[in-house]
Write a protein that holds these residues in place. Sequence first.
Motif, PDB file in Angstrom:
ATOM      1  N   GLN A   1       0.807  -1.226   0.000  1.00 47.93           N
ATOM      2  CA  GLN A   1       0.000   0.000   0.000  1.00 47.93           C
ATOM      3  C   GLN A   1       0.844   1.284   0.000  1.00 47.93           C
ATOM      4  OE1 GLN A   1      -3.333  -0.345  -0.299  1.00 47.93           O
ATOM      5  NE2 GLN A   1      -3.551   1.854  -0.543  1.00 47.93           N
ATOM      6  N   GLN A   2       2.035   1.245   0.586  1.00 48.09           N
ATOM      7  CA  GLN A   2       2.889   2.440   0.642  1.00 48.09           C
ATOM      8  C   GLN A   2       3.983   2.450  -0.434  1.00 48.09           C
ATOM      9  OE1 GLN A   2       2.371   0.467   3.550  1.00 48.09           O
ATOM     10  NE2 GLN A   2       0.610   1.729   4.048  1.00 48.09           N
ATOM     11  N   SER A   3       3.942   1.540  -1.382  1.00 43.71           N
ATOM     12  CA  SER A   3       5.011   1.434  -2.383  1.00 43.71           C
ATOM     13  C   SER A   3       5.284   2.714  -3.148  1.00 43.71           C
ATOM     14  CB  SER A   3       4.696   0.318  -3.383  1.00 43.71           C
ATOM     15  OG  SER A   3       4.948  -0.940  -2.822  1.00 43.71           O
ATOM     16  N   TRP A   4       4.266   3.492  -3.414  1.00 47.36           N
ATOM     17  CA  TRP A   4       4.421   4.663  -4.284  1.00 47.36           C
ATOM     18  C   TRP A   4       4.544   5.966  -3.521  1.00 47.36           C
ATOM     19  CZ3 TRP A   4       0.977   0.662  -4.866  1.00 47.36           C
ATOM     20  CH2 TRP A   4       1.283  -0.237  -5.890  1.00 47.36           C
ATOM     21  N   GLU A   5       4.562   5.929  -2.191  1.00 50.48           N
ATOM     22  CA  GLU A   5       4.588   7.160  -1.396  1.00 50.48           C
ATOM     23  C   GLU A   5       5.862   7.979  -1.549  1.00 50.48           C
ATOM     24  OE1 GLU A   5       3.746   6.134   2.649  1.00 50.48           O
ATOM     25  OE2 GLU A   5       1.587   5.992   2.266  1.00 50.48           O
ATOM     26  N   GLN A   6       6.977   7.371  -1.899  1.00 50.57           N
ATOM     27  CA  GLN A   6       8.250   8.089  -1.995  1.00 50.57           C
ATOM     28  C   GLN A   6       8.561   8.600  -3.401  1.00 50.57           C
ATOM     29  OE1 GLN A   6       9.917   8.906   0.783  1.00 50.57           O
ATOM     30  NE2 GLN A   6       8.178   7.931   1.772  1.00 50.57           N
ATOM     31  N   ILE A   7       7.678   8.351  -4.351  1.00 50.81           N
ATOM     32  CA  ILE A   7       7.906   8.851  -5.705  1.00 50.81           C
ATOM     33  C   ILE A   7       7.728  10.362  -5.699  1.00 50.81           C
ATOM     34  CG2 ILE A   7       7.019   8.886  -8.063  1.00 50.81           C
ATOM     35  CD1 ILE A   7       6.308   5.954  -7.740  1.00 50.81           C
ATOM     36  N   ASN A   8       8.711  11.085  -6.235  1.00 46.38           N
ATOM     37  CA  ASN A   8       8.591  12.538  -6.280  1.00 46.38           C
ATOM     38  C   ASN A   8       8.818  13.092  -7.681  1.00 46.38           C
ATOM     39  OD1 ASN A   8      11.325  12.292  -6.514  1.00 46.38           O
ATOM     40  ND2 ASN A   8      11.798  13.043  -4.473  1.00 46.38           N
ATOM     41  N   SER A   9       8.768  12.217  -8.680  1.00 46.57           N
ATOM     42  CA  SER A   9       8.865  12.628 -10.080  1.00 46.57           C
ATOM     43  C   SER A   9       7.504  12.437 -10.746  1.00 46.57           C
ATOM     44  CB  SER A   9       9.895  11.768 -10.820  1.00 46.57           C
ATOM     45  OG  SER A   9      11.172  11.940 -10.273  1.00 46.57           O
ATOM     46  N   PRO A  10       7.179  13.269 -11.719  1.00 48.45           N
ATOM     47  CA  PRO A  10       5.908  13.093 -12.424  1.00 48.45           C
ATOM     48  C   PRO A  10       5.861  11.759 -13.169  1.00 48.45           C
ATOM     49  CG  PRO A  10       6.919  15.202 -12.971  1.00 48.45           C
ATOM     50  CD  PRO A  10       7.923  14.416 -12.203  1.00 48.45           C
ATOM     51  N   PHE A  11       4.685  11.145 -13.192  1.00 48.35           N
ATOM     52  CA  PHE A  11       4.525   9.951 -14.019  1.00 48.35           C
ATOM     53  C   PHE A  11       3.118   9.873 -14.578  1.00 48.35           C
ATOM     54  CE2 PHE A  11       3.660   8.343  -9.731  1.00 48.35           C
ATOM     55  CZ  PHE A  11       2.547   7.545  -9.905  1.00 48.35           C
ATOM     56  N   LEU A  12       3.007   9.231 -15.720  1.00 48.85           N
ATOM     57  CA  LEU A  12       1.749   9.034 -16.419  1.00 48.85           C
ATOM     58  C   LEU A  12       1.414   7.558 -16.358  1.00 48.85           C
ATOM     59  CD1 LEU A  12      -0.515   9.992 -18.429  1.00 48.85           C
ATOM     60  CD2 LEU A  12       1.104   9.427 -20.254  1.00 48.85           C
ATOM     61  N   ILE A  13       0.180   7.230 -16.009  1.00 52.18           N
ATOM     62  CA  ILE A  13      -0.269   5.849 -15.970  1.00 52.18           C
ATOM     63  C   ILE A  13      -1.277   5.637 -17.092  1.00 52.18           C
ATOM     64  CG2 ILE A  13      -1.512   4.106 -14.637  1.00 52.18           C
ATOM     65  CD1 ILE A  13      -0.520   5.546 -12.124  1.00 52.18           C
TER      66      ILE A  13
END
Length: 85
Positions: free
Chosen positions: A41-53
């Motif tokens: 559940q917390q896997s993406w909390e540290q991403i600080n770059s823009p991304f498109l899904i």
Amino acid sequence: MLLAGASIQFPDQKLMSFPDPRASVFLGISPQGVGSYGLHQQSWEQINSPFLIISGTQDVGVDGQHPSWRLDPFFTCPLGISIVH
């Protein structure tokens, strides 16, 4: 998503992350959701770059997860980071 800074954790192992500073934006094409390949559940909390899904309405998970499962990165990343299409 791993290169963007997502973290994974497998049983009996420490939390791992593999961010790549060479890229400034990221693209997730039907990314995996929570519960697969060490994603939590917390896997993406540290991403600080823009991304498109990008994902499709018929793109079920390998274990039969509903296509909305592939949007977990979008709903659990920091606000203002991701765009869903």
